[in-house]
Scaffold this motif. Structure first.
Motif, PDB file in Angstrom:
ATOM      1  N   UNK A   1      -5.324  62.594  -4.801  1.00  0.00           N
ATOM      2  CA  UNK A   1      -6.610  62.014  -4.415  1.00  0.00           C
ATOM      3  C   UNK A   1      -6.408  60.596  -3.903  1.00  0.00           C
ATOM      4  N   UNK A   2      -5.585  59.828  -4.601  1.00  0.00           N
ATOM      5  CA  UNK A   2      -5.324  58.449  -4.191  1.00  0.00           C
ATOM      6  C   UNK A   2      -4.598  58.392  -2.856  1.00  0.00           C
ATOM      7  N   UNK A   3      -3.637  59.296  -2.662  1.00  0.00           N
ATOM      8  CA  UNK A   3      -2.924  59.324  -1.379  1.00  0.00           C
ATOM      9  C   UNK A   3      -3.894  59.624  -0.241  1.00  0.00           C
ATOM     10  N   UNK A   4      -4.766  60.608  -0.460  1.00  0.00           N
ATOM     11  CA  UNK A   4      -5.734  60.971   0.575  1.00  0.00           C
ATOM     12  C   UNK A   4      -6.672  59.823   0.901  1.00  0.00           C
ATOM     13  N   UNK A   5      -6.945  58.996  -0.089  1.00  0.00           N
ATOM     14  CA  UNK A   5      -7.842  57.868   0.115  1.00  0.00           C
ATOM     15  C   UNK A   5      -7.146  56.593   0.543  1.00  0.00           C
ATOM     16  N   UNK A   6      -5.856  56.669   0.816  1.00  0.00           N
ATOM     17  CA  UNK A   6      -5.111  55.491   1.237  1.00  0.00           C
ATOM     18  C   UNK A   6      -4.895  54.487   0.125  1.00  0.00           C
ATOM     19  N   UNK A   7      -4.875  54.952  -1.118  1.00  0.00           N
ATOM     20  CA  UNK A   7      -4.769  54.048  -2.263  1.00  0.00           C
ATOM     21  C   UNK A   7      -3.371  53.968  -2.855  1.00  0.00           C
ATOM     22  N   UNK A   8      -2.394  54.615  -2.234  1.00  0.00           N
ATOM     23  CA  UNK A   8      -1.011  54.529  -2.691  1.00  0.00           C
ATOM     24  C   UNK A   8      -0.170  53.787  -1.655  1.00  0.00           C
ATOM     25  N   UNK A   9       0.723  52.941  -2.162  1.00  0.00           N
ATOM     26  CA  UNK A   9       1.658  52.252  -1.276  1.00  0.00           C
ATOM     27  C   UNK A   9       3.006  52.962  -1.218  1.00  0.00           C
ATOM     28  N   UNK A  10       3.312  53.734  -2.247  1.00  0.00           N
ATOM     29  CA  UNK A  10       4.611  54.395  -2.299  1.00  0.00           C
ATOM     30  C   UNK A  10       4.579  55.506  -3.337  1.00  0.00           C
ATOM     31  N   UNK A  11       5.530  56.435  -3.210  1.00  0.00           N
ATOM     32  CA  UNK A  11       5.699  57.500  -4.205  1.00  0.00           C
ATOM     33  C   UNK A  11       7.194  57.703  -4.441  1.00  0.00           C
ATOM     34  N   UNK A  12       7.516  58.184  -5.645  1.00  0.00           N
ATOM     35  CA  UNK A  12       8.897  58.498  -6.018  1.00  0.00           C
ATOM     36  C   UNK A  12       8.986  59.981  -6.380  1.00  0.00           C
ATOM     37  N   UNK A  13       9.472  60.794  -5.461  1.00  0.00           N
ATOM     38  CA  UNK A  13       9.674  62.216  -5.741  1.00  0.00           C
ATOM     39  C   UNK A  13      11.062  62.403  -6.358  1.00  0.00           C
ATOM     40  N   UNK A  14      11.113  63.004  -7.539  1.00  0.00           N
ATOM     41  CA  UNK A  14      12.378  63.133  -8.266  1.00  0.00           C
ATOM     42  C   UNK A  14      12.946  64.547  -8.254  1.00  0.00           C
ATOM     43  N   UNK A  15      12.290  65.465  -7.577  1.00  0.00           N
ATOM     44  CA  UNK A  15      12.818  66.822  -7.404  1.00  0.00           C
ATOM     45  C   UNK A  15      11.964  67.532  -6.363  1.00  0.00           C
ATOM     46  N   UNK A  16      12.499  68.628  -5.837  1.00  0.00           N
ATOM     47  CA  UNK A  16      11.710  69.433  -4.903  1.00  0.00           C
ATOM     48  C   UNK A  16      10.432  69.935  -5.564  1.00  0.00           C
ATOM     49  N   UNK A  17      10.525  70.242  -6.857  1.00  0.00           N
ATOM     50  CA  UNK A  17       9.359  70.775  -7.556  1.00  0.00           C
ATOM     51  C   UNK A  17       8.246  69.736  -7.666  1.00  0.00           C
ATOM     52  N   UNK A  18       8.598  68.461  -7.797  1.00  0.00           N
ATOM     53  CA  UNK A  18       7.532  67.458  -7.839  1.00  0.00           C
ATOM     54  C   UNK A  18       6.809  67.391  -6.498  1.00  0.00           C
ATOM     55  N   UNK A  19       7.525  67.594  -5.416  1.00  0.00           N
ATOM     56  CA  UNK A  19       6.877  67.644  -4.091  1.00  0.00           C
ATOM     57  C   UNK A  19       5.921  68.827  -4.034  1.00  0.00           C
ATOM     58  N   UNK A  20       6.418  69.992  -4.419  1.00  0.00           N
ATOM     59  CA  UNK A  20       5.607  71.209  -4.333  1.00  0.00           C
ATOM     60  C   UNK A  20       4.383  71.138  -5.243  1.00  0.00           C
ATOM     61  N   UNK A  21       4.563  70.598  -6.441  1.00  0.00           N
ATOM     62  CA  UNK A  21       3.433  70.510  -7.365  1.00  0.00           C
ATOM     63  C   UNK A  21       2.413  69.471  -6.914  1.00  0.00           C
ATOM     64  N   UNK A  22       2.874  68.377  -6.323  1.00  0.00           N
ATOM     65  CA  UNK A  22       1.958  67.398  -5.735  1.00  0.00           C
ATOM     66  C   UNK A  22       1.091  68.078  -4.664  1.00  0.00           C
ATOM     67  N   UNK A  23       1.728  68.852  -3.810  1.00  0.00           N
ATOM     68  CA  UNK A  23       0.979  69.518  -2.741  1.00  0.00           C
ATOM     69  C   UNK A  23       0.053  70.597  -3.292  1.00  0.00           C
ATOM     70  N   UNK A  24       0.487  71.306  -4.335  1.00  0.00           N
ATOM     71  CA  UNK A  24      -0.392  72.294  -4.971  1.00  0.00           C
ATOM     72  C   UNK A  24      -1.639  71.616  -5.539  1.00  0.00           C
ATOM     73  N   UNK A  25      -1.436  70.440  -6.147  1.00  0.00           N
ATOM     74  CA  UNK A  25      -2.581  69.695  -6.690  1.00  0.00           C
ATOM     75  C   UNK A  25      -3.523  69.273  -5.563  1.00  0.00           C
ATOM     76  N   UNK A  26      -2.949  68.903  -4.418  1.00  0.00           N
ATOM     77  CA  UNK A  26      -3.777  68.527  -3.272  1.00  0.00           C
ATOM     78  C   UNK A  26      -4.551  69.724  -2.734  1.00  0.00           C
ATOM     79  N   UNK A  27      -3.895  70.887  -2.703  1.00  0.00           N
ATOM     80  CA  UNK A  27      -4.570  72.107  -2.235  1.00  0.00           C
ATOM     81  C   UNK A  27      -5.739  72.445  -3.151  1.00  0.00           C
ATOM     82  N   UNK A  28      -5.542  72.321  -4.465  1.00  0.00           N
ATOM     83  CA  UNK A  28      -6.619  72.593  -5.421  1.00  0.00           C
ATOM     84  C   UNK A  28      -7.862  71.752  -5.126  1.00  0.00           C
TER      85      UNK A  28
END
Length: 257
Positions: free
Chosen positions: A170-197
Motif C-alpha cells: 500500500x505504501x509503495x503504491x502511494x509513493x510512501x517508500x524510499x527503498x525496499x530490501x528483498x531478501x529472497x525470491x519468495x519475499x518478492x512474490x509474497x509482496x506482489x501477492x499482497x499487492x494483488x489482494x
C-alpha cells in the motif's frame, strides 16, 4: 540525523526482523517492517523414510541452508554424525556450531551456486543430503547432481506469507517508500501477492520503480526483474547487513555514516 529514508524490510517476525530493524535504524533510515515470511515446521528430519536418505544409507555430506533449519534439527535431537557438514553461510554455520556440530565447509560465496562450487570436487558418486525449506532453489540440487552426487532432500519447514502482511505494498503504491530490501525470491512474490489482494499490483510495482530496490543476490534480482521491478542494488556479499548498507547509501548517500 535525518530519518526521512523509509525502507521496507520483509524478514520473518523473529530475531531476524529485530536485527534488520536495528541495522536500518543504525544507518539513519526509518525501517518499515512488513514480515512476508513465516515458518511452518514439517517435523521431518534427514533419515525419515521417504523424506531423505534412508536409515541404512547415511549420507556422506549434509548440506544445511539456513539458521532456521539448524534450529529445528537441533530441537529434534538430530545430528550430522560422521557426515561432512556444509553450511551455506556464516550465520548457518554459527548456529550449527552452537548446536555442538562440527562445520566442515562454508563457501566463500554465500549462495547455492557458491556452495556447489565449494564441494563439487568431493561428491562424485557420494550421497548428499540437503535439508532446507520448501522454497529452496533448484540451482543447489541440480548443481550437486551435475557434480555426480546422489542427492536427497528433506523439507524441514514451509515458508508461508503471514496473514495481514502487505502494508508495504500500500505504501509503495502511494509513493510512501524510499527503498525496499528483498531478501529472497519468495519475499518478492509474497509482496506482489499482497499487492494483488489489495488490487494494487501495477501501482505497487510503479512505486517500487520510483524507489531504490535492493535484492540480496542474483536469483532474487532475477525474480524481481521478471515481474517488471527494476533492481538498483545487489551487494557483493549476500548478507542483510551488506544489503541494507548498500540500499541506504543508494537511497540517500548524505545520510549514510
Amino acid at each position: 540525523m535525518n530519518r526521512d529514508v523509509r525502507v521496507a524490510v520483509f524478514r520473518p517476525d523473529d530475531e531476524r526482523m529485530a536485527d534488520a530493524v536495528e541495522r536500518l535504524d543504525s544507518l539513519g533510515a526509518t525501517p518499515i517492517p512488513d514480515p512476508m515470511l513465516a515458518v511452518e515446521p514439517t517435523g521431518a528430519v534427514p533419515g525419515d523414510t521417504g523424506e531423505g536418505v534412508a536409515d541404512d544409507a547415511d549420507p556422506d555430506t549434509v548440506v544445511l541452508t539456513s539458521k532456521t533449519g539448524v534450529e529445528l534439527l537441533a530441537a529434534a535431537d538430530w545430528s550430522p554424525g560422521n557426515a561432512t557438514l556444509a553450511c551455506i553461510g556464516p550465520k548457518t554455520a554459527a548456529a550449527a556450531r552452537d548446536a555442538g556440530w562440527t562445520v566442515d565447509l562454508v563457501p566463500q560465496e554465500y549462495s547455492s551456486a557458491g556452495l556447489v562450487t565449494a564441494i563439487a570436487d568431493r561428491i562424485d558418486g557420494r550421497a548428499v543430503e540437503v535439508a532446507r525449506s520448501d522454497h529452496g532453489s533448484d540451482v543447489l540440487l541440480d548443481g550437486l547432481r551435475d557434480a555426480g552426487a546422489d542427492v536427497y532432500e528433506t523439507v524441514l519447514y514451509r515458508l508461508v506469507r503471514p496473514e495481514g502482511s502487505g502494508q508495504s505494498a500500500v505504501m509503495a503504491a502511494g509513493g510512501e517508500l524510499d527503498a525496499v530490501c528483498f531478501t529472497s525470491s519468495l519475499t518478492v512474490e509474497n509482496f506482489l501477492d499482497a499487492a494483488v489482494e489489495r488490487d494494487l499490483k501495477s501501482e505497487a510495482i510503479a512505486g517500487l520503480n520510483r524507489a531504490v530496490v535492493g535484492a540480496i543476490g542474483a536469483p532474487t534480482r532475477e525474480t524481481a526483474e521478471s515481474h517488471g521491478i527494476r533492481v538498483d542494488v545487489v551487494p557483493d556479499d549476500a548478507t542483510f547487513d551488506a544489503l541494507a548498507t548498500a540500499v541506504v547509501e543508494e537511497a540517500a548517500p548524505t545520510y549514510h555514516d
